[in-house]
Design a protein around this motif. Structure first.
Motif: not given
Length: 155
Positions: A62-68, A97-104
């Motif tokens: 799952r590349p670019d998976i969010a930590i959550g 890296k920071r998600a472009p649509e959700q900087h947190r």
């Protein structure tokens, strides 16, 4: 692949059976240890352990998976993820890296070095599975997959 289970003391113990399913429980335990032995030995040589491999395994798929989302898939707390994740980032086995649509939100991806380590550790486990499936044949492998799916559905 060299068999090191006897040298590592992973022979199955002769334990008293207190319930009719104890044999299945013991086989699950010893089977897991037998499957992960070579991978864990390899990971230890890299200064890593099972939690690191679990993270690398999921991020590889799952590349670019969010930590959550990673926390949810692994079924662990933020605190449990923190130490192994930080080591993987420090060792440059993962990028964040920071998600472009959700900087947190931070997105994780394997580096080439992380991909090599994940591949090799998983290859050790796949080889054990390949050999076991060859021993039990297609119907045995299908039965095992069915049992494991039923157990996994308990999540």
């Amino acid at each position: 692949m060299a068999k090191t289970s006897q040298a590592a003391g992973l022979h199955r113990a002769s334990l008293a059976k207190l319930h009719e399913l104890d044999t299945a429980l013991e086989l699950m335990y010893y089977g897991w240890r037998g499957m992960t032995l070579e991978a864990d030995t390899y990971l230890a040589k890299q200064g890593l352990s099972r939690p690191h491999h679990r993270i690398l395994y999921v991020v590889a798929r799952r590349p670019d998976i969010a930590i959550g989302a990673l926390i949810e898939i692994l079924g662990i707390s933020k605190q449990a993820l923190n130490r192994p994740l930080n080591l993987l980032l420090e060792r440059k086995l993962l990028t964040s890296k920071r998600a472009p649509e959700q900087h947190r939100s931070k997105l994780l991806r394997l580096t080439e070095a992380g991909r090599r380590i994940e591949q090799r550790a998983s290859d050790h486990e796949r080889q054990v599975m390949r050999e076991a499936f060859a021993r039990v044949g297609a119907s045995g492998a299908a039965g095992w997959i069915g049992v494991m799916e039923a157990i996994a559905d308990n999540n």
